[in-house]
Design a protein around this motif. Structure first.
Motif, PDB file in Angstrom:
ATOM      1  N   GLY A   7     -69.843  24.018 -23.453  1.00  0.00           N
ATOM      2  CA  GLY A   7     -70.684  23.314 -22.495  1.00  0.00           C
ATOM      3  C   GLY A   7     -70.672  23.860 -21.084  1.00  0.00           C
ATOM      4  N   VAL A   8     -70.084  25.030 -20.879  1.00  0.00           N
ATOM      5  CA  VAL A   8     -70.103  25.626 -19.544  1.00  0.00           C
ATOM      6  C   VAL A   8     -71.082  26.801 -19.532  1.00  0.00           C
ATOM      7  N   TYR A   9     -71.491  27.197 -18.347  1.00  0.00           N
ATOM      8  CA  TYR A   9     -72.499  28.240 -18.189  1.00  0.00           C
ATOM      9  C   TYR A   9     -72.013  29.563 -18.774  1.00  0.00           C
ATOM     10  N   LYS A  10     -72.907  30.194 -19.523  1.00  0.00           N
ATOM     11  CA  LYS A  10     -72.655  31.534 -20.033  1.00  0.00           C
ATOM     12  C   LYS A  10     -73.708  32.464 -19.455  1.00  0.00           C
ATOM     13  N   VAL A  11     -73.286  33.585 -18.946  1.00  0.00           N
ATOM     14  CA  VAL A  11     -74.222  34.553 -18.379  1.00  0.00           C
ATOM     15  C   VAL A  11     -74.999  35.194 -19.527  1.00  0.00           C
ATOM     16  N   PRO A  12     -76.329  35.101 -19.522  1.00  0.00           N
ATOM     17  CA  PRO A  12     -77.100  35.763 -20.583  1.00  0.00           C
ATOM     18  C   PRO A  12     -76.992  37.272 -20.426  1.00  0.00           C
ATOM     19  N   ILE A  13     -76.704  37.941 -21.513  1.00  0.00           N
ATOM     20  CA  ILE A  13     -76.523  39.388 -21.462  1.00  0.00           C
ATOM     21  C   ILE A  13     -77.843  40.063 -21.810  1.00  0.00           C
ATOM     22  N   ASP A  14     -78.437  40.689 -20.817  1.00  0.00           N
ATOM     23  CA  ASP A  14     -79.618  41.511 -21.055  1.00  0.00           C
ATOM     24  C   ASP A  14     -79.476  42.770 -20.212  1.00  0.00           C
ATOM     25  N   VAL A  37     -65.740  37.624 -21.402  1.00  0.00           N
ATOM     26  CA  VAL A  37     -65.624  37.593 -22.855  1.00  0.00           C
ATOM     27  C   VAL A  37     -66.386  38.804 -23.360  1.00  0.00           C
ATOM     28  N   PRO A  38     -65.737  39.689 -24.101  1.00  0.00           N
ATOM     29  CA  PRO A  38     -66.442  40.892 -24.546  1.00  0.00           C
ATOM     30  C   PRO A  38     -67.625  40.533 -25.445  1.00  0.00           C
ATOM     31  N   PRO A  39     -68.777  41.156 -25.218  1.00  0.00           N
ATOM     32  CA  PRO A  39     -69.946  40.860 -26.052  1.00  0.00           C
ATOM     33  C   PRO A  39     -69.734  41.382 -27.473  1.00  0.00           C
ATOM     34  N   ILE A  40     -70.363  40.714 -28.435  1.00  0.00           N
ATOM     35  CA  ILE A  40     -70.266  41.203 -29.803  1.00  0.00           C
ATOM     36  C   ILE A  40     -71.203  42.382 -29.973  1.00  0.00           C
ATOM     37  N   GLN A  41     -70.867  43.237 -30.907  1.00  0.00           N
ATOM     38  CA  GLN A  41     -71.672  44.436 -31.133  1.00  0.00           C
ATOM     39  C   GLN A  41     -72.962  44.068 -31.849  1.00  0.00           C
ATOM     40  N   ALA A  42     -74.044  44.679 -31.440  1.00  0.00           N
ATOM     41  CA  ALA A  42     -75.345  44.432 -32.075  1.00  0.00           C
ATOM     42  C   ALA A  42     -75.335  44.984 -33.500  1.00  0.00           C
ATOM     43  N   PRO A  43     -76.104  44.369 -34.391  1.00  0.00           N
ATOM     44  CA  PRO A  43     -76.184  44.882 -35.765  1.00  0.00           C
ATOM     45  C   PRO A  43     -76.676  46.324 -35.791  1.00  0.00           C
ATOM     46  N   ASN A  44     -76.192  47.094 -36.772  1.00  0.00           N
ATOM     47  CA  ASN A  44     -76.557  48.508 -36.894  1.00  0.00           C
ATOM     48  C   ASN A  44     -77.910  48.729 -37.541  1.00  0.00           C
ATOM     49  N   SER A  45     -78.416  47.725 -38.247  1.00  0.00           N
ATOM     50  CA  SER A  45     -79.674  47.887 -38.965  1.00  0.00           C
ATOM     51  C   SER A  45     -80.393  46.546 -39.024  1.00  0.00           C
ATOM     52  N   ILE A  46     -81.658  46.592 -39.382  1.00  0.00           N
ATOM     53  CA  ILE A  46     -82.431  45.364 -39.529  1.00  0.00           C
ATOM     54  C   ILE A  46     -81.886  44.550 -40.697  1.00  0.00           C
ATOM     55  N   ALA A  47     -81.437  45.228 -41.757  1.00  0.00           N
ATOM     56  CA  ALA A  47     -80.876  44.513 -42.913  1.00  0.00           C
ATOM     57  C   ALA A  47     -79.610  43.756 -42.505  1.00  0.00           C
ATOM     58  N   GLN A  48     -78.772  44.398 -41.717  1.00  0.00           N
ATOM     59  CA  GLN A  48     -77.552  43.735 -41.250  1.00  0.00           C
ATOM     60  C   GLN A  48     -77.897  42.572 -40.313  1.00  0.00           C
ATOM     61  N   VAL A  86     -76.361  34.843 -33.304  1.00  0.00           N
ATOM     62  CA  VAL A  86     -77.798  34.596 -33.413  1.00  0.00           C
ATOM     63  C   VAL A  86     -78.538  35.417 -32.361  1.00  0.00           C
ATOM     64  N   MET A  87     -78.003  35.474 -31.146  1.00  0.00           N
ATOM     65  CA  MET A  87     -78.653  36.238 -30.078  1.00  0.00           C
ATOM     66  C   MET A  87     -78.760  37.716 -30.428  1.00  0.00           C
ATOM     67  N   SER A  88     -77.655  38.308 -30.885  1.00  0.00           N
ATOM     68  CA  SER A  88     -77.683  39.750 -31.141  1.00  0.00           C
ATOM     69  C   SER A  88     -78.525  40.092 -32.357  1.00  0.00           C
ATOM     70  N   SER A  89     -78.395  39.337 -33.443  1.00  0.00           N
ATOM     71  CA  SER A  89     -79.173  39.647 -34.639  1.00  0.00           C
ATOM     72  C   SER A  89     -80.646  39.283 -34.443  1.00  0.00           C
ATOM     73  N   GLY A  90     -80.906  38.155 -33.806  1.00  0.00           N
ATOM     74  CA  GLY A  90     -82.289  37.746 -33.562  1.00  0.00           C
ATOM     75  C   GLY A  90     -83.031  38.718 -32.673  1.00  0.00           C
ATOM     76  N   LYS A  91     -82.327  39.269 -31.685  1.00  0.00           N
ATOM     77  CA  LYS A  91     -82.966  40.240 -30.786  1.00  0.00           C
ATOM     78  C   LYS A  91     -83.381  41.496 -31.561  1.00  0.00           C
ATOM     79  N   VAL A  92     -82.522  41.946 -32.484  1.00  0.00           N
ATOM     80  CA  VAL A  92     -82.854  43.117 -33.299  1.00  0.00           C
ATOM     81  C   VAL A  92     -84.064  42.814 -34.183  1.00  0.00           C
ATOM     82  N   ILE A  93     -84.076  41.623 -34.785  1.00  0.00           N
ATOM     83  CA  ILE A  93     -85.189  41.230 -35.648  1.00  0.00           C
ATOM     84  C   ILE A  93     -86.479  41.095 -34.838  1.00  0.00           C
TER      85      ILE A  93
END
Length: 199
Positions: A7-14, A37-48, A86-93
């Motif tokens: 429930g606290v503010y998170k800086v959107p990573i773009d 907080v280290p960002p998670i790695q983006a998926p390597n492929s659309i399938a992932q 959801v953010m990282s995978s959705g952005k790739v999709i």
């Protein structure tokens, strides 16, 4: 992930913000009060990306069950885990769907022009749905934090409000996934002219 993050503010990573928050040192220089907080790695492929998004869709159902059981802190931790995935995978999709849709409407005849207008409208709808997904899941995080702090009233009232919010966020995710799937399938079908069968 800790309950202090719920429930606290998170800086959107773009791309605009990344230079300021990409390392603990950079973040400390520009925003010393924010925890890195280290960002998670983006998926390597659309399938992932699709695999991650589908897994998080199942997690969304689980979060609702946890809220129904009255375990708000656990639900908050689960939302903290879900949102960046959801953010990282959705952005790739999203980017793939826009690219796929754009590349499939390159012909110059009248049918292709009509198809291009429809595809543009679908892309706009997809982008709007994506923004809704991000907003509603962010609001879910905030609302769970409010519930934990007692700002939503007694536990049962808080659970009902949070559950309604989570249902809206999950429905938005479903809409985004359905539209992205339709773009993907229509783009693969649009390479064959109408009335023709692909060999």
């Amino acid at each position: 992930l800790s309950k202090e993050c719920i429930g606290v503010y998170k800086v959107p990573i773009d791309d605009r913000v990344l230079p300021y928050v990409s390392t603990p040192e950079a973040l400390k220089r520009f925003a010393p009060d924010i925890t890195y907080v280290p960002p998670i790695q983006a998926p390597n492929s659309i399938a992932q990306a699709w695999e991650i998004l589908q897994t998080q869709r199942l997690a969304a159902d689980d979060i609702q069950q946890v809220v129904q059981a009255g375990r708000l802190e656990e639900a908050g931790i689960k939302v903290l885990n879900l949102v960046p995935k959801v953010m990282s995978s959705g952005k790739v999709i999203l980017e793939d769907s826009i690219t796929t849709s754009s590349s499939s409407s390159s012909s110059g005849d009248g049918a292709a022009a009509t198809l291009s207008v429809v595809q543009e409208m679908t892309r706009n709808r997809l982008e709007s749905q994506w923004e809704m997904v991000l907003a509603l899941w962010g609001e879910s995080d905030v609302m769970i934090g409010q519930g934990l702090r007692g700002e939503l009233g007694v536990s049962a009232v808080a659970q009902i409000q949070i559950l309604k919010q989570l249902q809206e966020a999950t429905a938005a995710l479903d809409d985004f996934m359905a539209t992205a799937t339709s773009i993907s399938s229509s783009s693969s079908n649009s390479s064959t002219p109408a009335g023709m069968v692909a060999a």
